[in-house]
Enzyme design. Structure first.
Site, short mmCIF file in Angstrom:
data_model
loop_
_atom_site.label_atom_id
_atom_site.label_comp_id
_atom_site.label_asym_id
_atom_site.label_seq_id
_atom_site.Cartn_x
_atom_site.Cartn_y
_atom_site.Cartn_z
N LYS A 158 -5.94 -61.97 158.92
CA LYS A 158 -6.92 -61.18 159.66
C LYS A 158 -7.63 -62.03 160.71
O LYS A 158 -8.22 -63.07 160.38
CB LYS A 158 -7.96 -60.59 158.70
N ARG A 207 -13.04 -67.11 152.38
CA ARG A 207 -13.51 -68.41 151.90
C ARG A 207 -12.89 -68.90 150.60
O ARG A 207 -12.62 -70.10 150.47
CB ARG A 207 -15.05 -68.40 151.81
N ASP A 227 -16.24 -47.02 171.04
CA ASP A 227 -16.51 -46.81 172.47
C ASP A 227 -16.10 -45.39 172.83
O ASP A 227 -15.76 -44.61 171.93
CB ASP A 227 -15.75 -47.87 173.29
N ASP A 246 -9.31 -57.36 163.43
CA ASP A 246 -10.54 -56.70 162.95
C ASP A 246 -11.54 -56.64 164.10
O ASP A 246 -12.51 -57.40 164.13
CB ASP A 246 -11.09 -57.51 161.76
N THR A 294 -21.47 -52.97 155.31
CA THR A 294 -22.18 -53.31 154.07
C THR A 294 -23.49 -54.05 154.34
O THR A 294 -24.31 -54.20 153.46
CB THR A 294 -21.30 -54.19 153.14
N LYS A 343 -13.15 -53.72 165.06
CA LYS A 343 -14.13 -52.64 164.82
C LYS A 343 -14.46 -51.91 166.13
O LYS A 343 -15.62 -51.89 166.58
CB LYS A 343 -15.39 -53.19 164.16
O1 C5P Z 1 -14.82 -65.19 153.03
P1 C5P Z 1 -14.74 -63.78 152.53
O2 C5P Z 1 -13.64 -63.58 151.50
O3 C5P Z 1 -16.07 -63.23 152.09
O4 C5P Z 1 -14.27 -62.97 153.82
C1 C5P Z 1 -14.13 -61.58 153.81
C2 C5P Z 1 -13.72 -61.06 155.15
O5 C5P Z 1 -13.84 -59.64 155.13
C3 C5P Z 1 -14.59 -61.52 156.32
O6 C5P Z 1 -13.72 -61.62 157.46
C4 C5P Z 1 -15.58 -60.41 156.50
O7 C5P Z 1 -16.02 -60.28 157.83
C5 C5P Z 1 -14.77 -59.20 156.11
N1 C5P Z 1 -15.57 -58.07 155.61
C6 C5P Z 1 -16.44 -58.17 154.54
N2 C5P Z 1 -17.17 -57.10 154.10
C7 C5P Z 1 -17.03 -55.93 154.70
C8 C5P Z 1 -16.16 -55.80 155.78
C9 C5P Z 1 -15.44 -56.90 156.21
O8 C5P Z 1 -16.58 -59.24 153.97
N3 C5P Z 1 -17.71 -54.90 154.25
#
Ligand code: C5P
Length: 235
Positions: free
Chosen positions: A32, A210, A64, A59, A119, A61
């Site tokens: 992603k 992460r 527009d 991603d 979220t 989002k």
């Molecule tokens: O590092 P981590 O596993 O938390 O990353 C999750 C990914 O999913 C990030 O790119 C974050 O922007 C995305 N994301 C999220 N929660 C959401 C929508 C997208 O963590 N509700």
């Protein structure tokens, strides 16, 4: 289709990508790319992924006017993007225009995935926007709108995924972030669930950042997540 693991590349530059890909299991197919990397480098950031034969989840989002979003969907199709996000709050005409653009782009078109409510928003934030219904009702109404307009799937927490499956059936693609190994730290995620629980809730794409990229051994971290996913799928 068996559920897929998507590695979230929340990184500032694609310079580190070839080495990063080398350090991950070759079976990992989906990556992603988000606003940070795409704003920094544009479609150039996707080149190392394409060269390694990987699939791209862009991603962005999108939100527009319908014509602008339709043209952006078409441009993403030309970049070989497999999954693309847009905001359901862009409204019916925008969602329908995006779905039409994807249909017209043919087999190379990305699957379109709607974000319902970020979220990061709480009831107070919705009230500031003049939205008085409960957060969960708002998310469900936007999910319904997006799917009715021809959007392929939804971003959802694992927590809500099973209810969305029950409500909308097997067809919508469900994309779940907020995944953590059973023994992992939650980082800044408010609601986290394990890979196995995401699979059991009906997720198609599990987005993990992460816990893989910041692990001391990213390959082993990814393998462990894949094993947990398989354990749920085998039940
Ligand atoms: O590092 P981590 O596993 O938390 O990353 C999750 C990914 O999913 C990030 O790119 C974050 O922007 C995305 N994301 C999220 N929660 C959401 C929508 C997208 O963590 N509700």
């Amino acid at each position: 289709m068996s559920p897929r693991l998507v590695v979230a590349l929340d990184i500032p530059s694609s310079r580190s990508l070839p080495a990063l890909l080398q350090g991950l299991p070759p079976a990992l197919e989906w990556f992603k790319v988000g606003l940070e990397l795409f704003a920094a480098e544009g479609p150039r950031a996707l080149a190392p992924l394409r060269e390694a034969g990987k699939r791209v989840f862009l991603d962005l989002k999108l939100h527009d006017i319908p014509r602008t979003v339709a043209r952006a969907v078409d441009a993403c199709a030309r970049h070989g993007v497999g999954l693309l996000t847009l905001h359901a709050a862009g409204g019916r005409a925008m969602l329908e225009a995006a779905a039409r653009a994807a249909r017209e782009a043919g087999p190379r078109a990305p699957k379109l995935i709607a974000v319902t409510t970020l979220t990061s928003l709480d009831a107070g934030d919705l009230a500031d926007l003049g939205i008085v219904r409960a957060l969960s009702d708002q998310a469900e109404a936007l999910a319904h709108l997006a799917l009715e307009a021809g959007i392929d799937g939804l971003v959802t927490s694992v927590h809500e995924a099973a209810a969305l499956r029950r409500r909308f059936g097997p067809k919508p693609l469900l994309v779940t972030p907020g995944i953590r190994p059973a023994d992992g730290a939650a980082d800044d995620q408010k609601r986290v669930d394990t890979p196995a629980r995401a699979v059991r809730a009906g997720a198609d794409f599990l987005v993990v950042g992460r816990p893989i990229l910041e692990a001391s051994d990213p390959r082993a971290a990814a393998e462990a997540i894949l094993a947990d996913m398989r354990s749920a799928a085998a039940r």
